[in-house]
Design a protein around this motif. Structure first.
Motif, PDB file in Angstrom:
ATOM      1  N   ALA A 399       0.837  -1.212   0.000  1.00 35.54           N
ATOM      2  CA  ALA A 399       0.000   0.000   0.000  1.00 35.54           C
ATOM      3  C   ALA A 399       0.865   1.252   0.000  1.00 35.54           C
ATOM      4  O   ALA A 399       0.556   2.244  -0.663  1.00 35.54           O
ATOM      5  CB  ALA A 399      -0.930  -0.011   1.206  1.00 35.54           C
ATOM      6  N   GLU A 400       1.972   1.205   0.758  1.00 30.61           N
ATOM      7  CA  GLU A 400       2.863   2.371   0.778  1.00 30.61           C
ATOM      8  C   GLU A 400       3.534   2.565  -0.567  1.00 30.61           C
ATOM      9  O   GLU A 400       3.694   3.681  -1.053  1.00 30.61           O
ATOM     10  CB  GLU A 400       3.925   2.193   1.878  1.00 30.61           C
ATOM     11  N   LYS A 401       3.925   1.456  -1.158  1.00 30.46           N
ATOM     12  CA  LYS A 401       4.680   1.550  -2.403  1.00 30.46           C
ATOM     13  C   LYS A 401       3.777   1.962  -3.578  1.00 30.46           C
ATOM     14  O   LYS A 401       4.135   2.832  -4.355  1.00 30.46           O
ATOM     15  CB  LYS A 401       5.319   0.188  -2.707  1.00 30.46           C
ATOM     16  N   ARG A 402       2.610   1.333  -3.649  1.00 32.64           N
ATOM     17  CA  ARG A 402       1.751   1.614  -4.795  1.00 32.64           C
ATOM     18  C   ARG A 402       0.873   2.833  -4.595  1.00 32.64           C
ATOM     19  O   ARG A 402       0.349   3.387  -5.562  1.00 32.64           O
ATOM     20  CB  ARG A 402       0.858   0.390  -5.088  1.00 32.64           C
ATOM     21  N   GLY A 403       0.681   3.258  -3.359  1.00 31.65           N
ATOM     22  CA  GLY A 403      -0.256   4.355  -3.111  1.00 31.65           C
ATOM     23  C   GLY A 403      -1.657   3.799  -3.177  1.00 31.65           C
ATOM     24  O   GLY A 403      -1.914   2.853  -3.908  1.00 31.65           O
ATOM     25  N   LEU A 404      -2.572   4.396  -2.408  1.00 26.29           N
ATOM     26  CA  LEU A 404      -3.879   3.751  -2.296  1.00 26.29           C
ATOM     27  C   LEU A 404      -4.784   3.937  -3.513  1.00 26.29           C
ATOM     28  O   LEU A 404      -5.700   3.169  -3.728  1.00 26.29           O
ATOM     29  CB  LEU A 404      -4.595   4.225  -1.024  1.00 26.29           C
ATOM     30  N   GLN A 405      -4.505   4.991  -4.334  1.00 29.44           N
ATOM     31  CA  GLN A 405      -5.429   5.192  -5.470  1.00 29.44           C
ATOM     32  C   GLN A 405      -5.291   4.122  -6.531  1.00 29.44           C
ATOM     33  O   GLN A 405      -6.192   3.907  -7.317  1.00 29.44           O
ATOM     34  CB  GLN A 405      -5.192   6.497  -6.264  1.00 29.44           C
ATOM     35  N   SER A 406      -4.094   3.520  -6.587  1.00 28.50           N
ATOM     36  CA  SER A 406      -3.802   2.711  -7.767  1.00 28.50           C
ATOM     37  C   SER A 406      -4.541   1.372  -7.776  1.00 28.50           C
ATOM     38  O   SER A 406      -4.494   0.653  -8.761  1.00 28.50           O
ATOM     39  CB  SER A 406      -2.308   2.465  -7.852  1.00 28.50           C
ATOM     40  N   PHE A 407      -5.212   1.026  -6.669  1.00 31.19           N
ATOM     41  CA  PHE A 407      -5.867  -0.282  -6.645  1.00 31.19           C
ATOM     42  C   PHE A 407      -7.235  -0.223  -7.308  1.00 31.19           C
ATOM     43  O   PHE A 407      -8.054   0.629  -6.980  1.00 31.19           O
ATOM     44  CB  PHE A 407      -6.019  -0.781  -5.210  1.00 31.19           C
ATOM     45  N   VAL A 408      -7.434  -1.147  -8.237  1.00 32.78           N
ATOM     46  CA  VAL A 408      -8.750  -1.247  -8.860  1.00 32.78           C
ATOM     47  C   VAL A 408      -9.702  -1.828  -7.819  1.00 32.78           C
ATOM     48  O   VAL A 408      -9.342  -2.739  -7.078  1.00 32.78           O
ATOM     49  CB  VAL A 408      -8.698  -2.190 -10.082  1.00 32.78           C
ATOM     50  N   ARG A 409     -10.878  -1.249  -7.742  1.00 35.08           N
ATOM     51  CA  ARG A 409     -11.864  -1.687  -6.748  1.00 35.08           C
ATOM     52  C   ARG A 409     -12.125  -3.199  -6.832  1.00 35.08           C
ATOM     53  O   ARG A 409     -12.245  -3.746  -7.931  1.00 35.08           O
ATOM     54  CB  ARG A 409     -13.144  -0.885  -7.045  1.00 35.08           C
ATOM     55  N   LEU A 410     -12.206  -3.845  -5.677  1.00 37.80           N
ATOM     56  CA  LEU A 410     -12.541  -5.269  -5.646  1.00 37.80           C
ATOM     57  C   LEU A 410     -14.029  -5.406  -5.967  1.00 37.80           C
ATOM     58  O   LEU A 410     -14.876  -4.867  -5.263  1.00 37.80           O
ATOM     59  CB  LEU A 410     -12.266  -5.817  -4.245  1.00 37.80           C
ATOM     60  N   ARG A 415     -15.532 -10.814  -4.676  1.00 38.43           N
ATOM     61  CA  ARG A 415     -15.680 -11.098  -3.260  1.00 38.43           C
ATOM     62  C   ARG A 415     -16.440 -12.399  -3.050  1.00 38.43           C
ATOM     63  O   ARG A 415     -16.050 -13.268  -2.270  1.00 38.43           O
ATOM     64  CB  ARG A 415     -16.533  -9.998  -2.639  1.00 38.43           C
ATOM     65  N   VAL A 416     -17.550 -12.520  -3.780  1.00 35.14           N
ATOM     66  CA  VAL A 416     -18.392 -13.709  -3.625  1.00 35.14           C
ATOM     67  C   VAL A 416     -17.616 -14.956  -4.063  1.00 35.14           C
ATOM     68  O   VAL A 416     -17.617 -15.980  -3.379  1.00 35.14           O
ATOM     69  CB  VAL A 416     -19.693 -13.552  -4.447  1.00 35.14           C
ATOM     70  N   VAL A 417     -16.922 -14.833  -5.187  1.00 34.03           N
ATOM     71  CA  VAL A 417     -16.165 -15.983  -5.702  1.00 34.03           C
ATOM     72  C   VAL A 417     -15.111 -16.434  -4.687  1.00 34.03           C
ATOM     73  O   VAL A 417     -14.949 -17.625  -4.401  1.00 34.03           O
ATOM     74  CB  VAL A 417     -15.498 -15.625  -7.055  1.00 34.03           C
ATOM     75  N   LEU A 418     -14.419 -15.472  -4.116  1.00 39.18           N
ATOM     76  CA  LEU A 418     -13.358 -15.779  -3.154  1.00 39.18           C
ATOM     77  C   LEU A 418     -13.949 -16.436  -1.900  1.00 39.18           C
ATOM     78  O   LEU A 418     -13.437 -17.441  -1.396  1.00 39.18           O
ATOM     79  CB  LEU A 418     -12.625 -14.477  -2.804  1.00 39.18           C
ATOM     80  N   ASN A 419     -15.042 -15.859  -1.403  1.00 44.63           N
ATOM     81  CA  ASN A 419     -15.692 -16.444  -0.225  1.00 44.63           C
ATOM     82  C   ASN A 419     -16.182 -17.854  -0.504  1.00 44.63           C
ATOM     83  O   ASN A 419     -16.006 -18.753   0.318  1.00 44.63           O
ATOM     84  CB  ASN A 419     -16.872 -15.584   0.221  1.00 44.63           C
ATOM     85  N   THR A 420     -16.773 -18.042  -1.666  1.00 44.45           N
ATOM     86  CA  THR A 420     -17.285 -19.379  -1.999  1.00 44.45           C
ATOM     87  C   THR A 420     -16.143 -20.371  -2.114  1.00 44.45           C
ATOM     88  O   THR A 420     -16.241 -21.516  -1.675  1.00 44.45           O
ATOM     89  CB  THR A 420     -18.043 -19.344  -3.346  1.00 44.45           C
ATOM     90  N   LEU A 421     -15.052 -19.921  -2.726  1.00 44.66           N
ATOM     91  CA  LEU A 421     -13.895 -20.799  -2.884  1.00 44.66           C
ATOM     92  C   LEU A 421     -13.427 -21.293  -1.517  1.00 44.66           C
ATOM     93  O   LEU A 421     -13.210 -22.493  -1.306  1.00 44.66           O
ATOM     94  CB  LEU A 421     -12.757 -20.047  -3.596  1.00 44.66           C
ATOM     95  N   ILE A 422     -13.269 -20.351  -0.579  1.00 46.26           N
ATOM     96  CA  ILE A 422     -12.715 -20.707   0.726  1.00 46.26           C
ATOM     97  C   ILE A 422     -13.709 -21.515   1.548  1.00 46.26           C
ATOM     98  O   ILE A 422     -13.351 -22.509   2.180  1.00 46.26           O
ATOM     99  CB  ILE A 422     -12.295 -19.429   1.482  1.00 46.26           C
ATOM    100  N   GLU A 423     -14.970 -21.101   1.506  1.00 45.59           N
ATOM    101  CA  GLU A 423     -15.919 -21.739   2.415  1.00 45.59           C
ATOM    102  C   GLU A 423     -16.596 -22.978   1.836  1.00 45.59           C
ATOM    103  O   GLU A 423     -17.025 -23.835   2.590  1.00 45.59           O
ATOM    104  CB  GLU A 423     -16.966 -20.726   2.883  1.00 45.59           C
ATOM    105  N   GLU A 424     -16.690 -23.054   0.515  1.00 47.85           N
ATOM    106  CA  GLU A 424     -17.403 -24.202  -0.044  1.00 47.85           C
ATOM    107  C   GLU A 424     -16.548 -25.067  -0.972  1.00 47.85           C
ATOM    108  O   GLU A 424     -16.456 -26.268  -0.807  1.00 47.85           O
ATOM    109  CB  GLU A 424     -18.648 -23.728  -0.803  1.00 47.85           C
ATOM    110  N   ASP A 425     -15.914 -24.419  -1.953  1.00 40.46           N
ATOM    111  CA  ASP A 425     -15.219 -25.210  -2.976  1.00 40.46           C
ATOM    112  C   ASP A 425     -14.061 -26.025  -2.408  1.00 40.46           C
ATOM    113  O   ASP A 425     -13.902 -27.196  -2.723  1.00 40.46           O
ATOM    114  CB  ASP A 425     -14.689 -24.294  -4.083  1.00 40.46           C
TER     115      ASP A 425
END
Ligand SMILES: Nc1nc2c(ncn2[C@@H]2O[C@H](COP(=O)(O)OP(=O)(O)O)[C@@H](O)[C@H]2O)c(=O)[nH]1
Ligand SMILES: [Mg+2]
Length: 450
Positions: A399-410, A415-425
């Motif tokens: 975050a310090e190196k890239r600066g906070l603006q540079s991140f494309v919004r999640l 989010r749903v895919v990641l949660n499903t992967l961890i909790e179900e898949d």
């Protein structure tokens, strides 16, 4: 068995390809395992004091004299013993420069190490189940650190991370965990309890039960100091049968049984391999989720703070401009432009960097806020805090190196895919693996049903 493993390796790879790797890239998360690492064969690492019987055990296991054994410290290197139809010996340079062998990473430990690595290719069928890595004996003296010329605990960690089982051999004469052994347990094997099997060897040397009890007690006591866990890993009390040794006064049946169990564990390395890969992916996904959620939330707050500040600046300028206009001081408008520029400069150079630092310093609060509900469950809270402690330094650095603006919004869908992967898949994948392995094992035992 082979087929099942390949099939699951492919499925694991698919999850990495989508969604894990693209998200890891979006948030500059750490590098995922390479294809070579995912494809590498199961591996068993043997560690232990010098002369504790590692090499004798390897020879017994494979039924050939592949390793030198003896009381004198002859073998002071890492020997990778692997399966191949053409028997062959390779030196360290040949091993680390061949990208197909997945040992290139060892090169970073320097030439001193590379000259202490070799590979032996043997036709023994058991090696199909697992590649073995025999290691130089650990030196149990406090001054052990400076003797080797390479980072011994680092190399052990490197191998241990890439192994599916780590056997730690102890000699009943020296059941201590001091010096290098202590260092290795602390620095190299931390967090790998699930892979550890402890072997107390040379049971045939004992004449009385009392001798055995004393050595076993000392070993448990010493392990308790270095393994931060209530229940110790499995300890196999056994010996390597060698012709012409004097007989012990003790009943050997249980020790023979322990050896058979140990060998069974080694044969089962392929299923552990798959299980470890799933665990590794699950760990990667959970850490990535934490990393991405916290950075994304901070980035969102940062963008909002900017929007608010600029909103206020624009409003003030409009108000000031209107006032000037109404009061007929139109000549002062260029002056207002200067004020506007000064305002922008102030925001960009002083105000926003401070906001950014404040937000990055506040990662902990974002993390806490995000997991409010889970913290109500005590156990989960401990796990999460441990996970966050691991993830935080890198998240902050990125975050310090890239600066906070540079991140494309999640995206919400990510989010749903990641949660499903961890909790179900992933849990489903694991249970399917167990079923598939069981079926494969049954089919192997009963060749008629093939
Ligand atoms: N009595 C007895 N001696 C063993 C046993 N295993 C190994 N040895 C002996 O211990 C010595 C060191 O063994 P080695 O395999 O070279 O140990 P390493 O340094 O751990 O590889 C050799 O002389 C072996 O014959 C065992 O189970 N019982
Ligand atoms: Mg040896």
């Amino acid at each position: 068995m082979q087929k099942v493993m390949e099939q699951f390796a492919d499925r694991i790879r698919e999850y990495y390809d989508d969604p894990l790797i693209p998200l890891a890239r979006q948030f500059s998360f750490r590098r995922p395992p390479t294809m070579g690492e995912l494809r590498r064969p199961p591996q068993v690492l043997l560690l232990g004091n010098h002369s504790s019987g590692k090499s004798s055990f390897v020879n017994h296991l494979l039924g050939i004299d592949v390793q030198k054994t003896g009381v004198a410290p002859t073998d002071d290197g890492f020997t990778i013993i692997t399966h191949g139809s053409v028997e062959n010996d390779l030196d360290g340079h040949a091993v680390v420069s061949n990208p197909d062998l997945a040992y290139e990473g060892l090169r970073h430990f320097g030439d001193q190490l590379v000259t202490h690595v070799r590979m032996k290719v043997r036709k023994v069928p058991l090696l199909r189940n697992a590649t073995l890595v025999d290691s130089p004996g650990m030196i149990d003296e406090a001054r052990a650190e400076n003797g080797r010329g390479f980072d011994f605990p680092g190399v052990v960690r490197w191998f241990a991370e890439r192994s599916d089982l780590v056997l730690v051999f102890f000699d009943p004469d020296k059941p201590g965990t001091t010096g290098e052994t202590l260092q290795v347990f602390k620095e190299s094997l931390g967090g790998m309890d699930h892979k550890l099997l402890i072997v107390l060897n040379k049971m045939d040397q004992f004449q009385t039960l009392h001798d055995f009890a004393r050595a076993y007690g000392a070993l448990c006591w010493n392990l308790g100091k270095v393994i931060p866990r209530k229940d110790l890993p499995m300890i196999y009390n056994t010996f390597v049968p060698i012709e012409g040794r004097p007989r012990s006064g003790l009943q050997m049946d249980d020790f023979e049984k322990a050896r058979a169990d140990l060998i069974d564990e080694i044969r089962r390395a392929p299923s552990r391999r798959m299980d470890n890969q799933i665990t590794q992916m699950s760990g990667f996904a959970e850490r990535l989720r934490l990393h991405a959620f916290v950075i994304d939330e901070a980035a969102l707050r940062y963008r909002r703070a900017r929007e608010r500040a600029y909103g206020i600046l624009v409003l003030l300028l409009i108000a000031a401009g209107a006032t000037l206009f109404v009061t007929g001081l139109v000549m002062a408008l260029p002056g207002l432009l200067v004020v506007a520029l000064a305002g922008v400069a102030f925001l960009e150079m002083f105000s926003f960097p401070r906001t950014r630092t404040r937000l990055i310093d506040g990662f902990d609060q974002i993390f806490e806020r995000h997991h409010d509900n889970e913290f109500l469950m005590r156990e989960r809270a401990e796990d999460l805090h441990a996970l966050w402690a691991e993830v935080k330094p890198r998240a902050r650095k990125i975050a310090e190196k890239r600066g906070l603006q540079s991140f494309v919004r999640l995206r919400h869908s990510d989010r749903v895919v990641l949660n499903t992967l961890i909790e179900e898949d992933i849990p489903r994948l694991r249970s399917e693996l167990y079923t598939a392995l069981q079926k494969a094992a049954e089919a192997e035992e009963d060749p008629a049903s093939d």
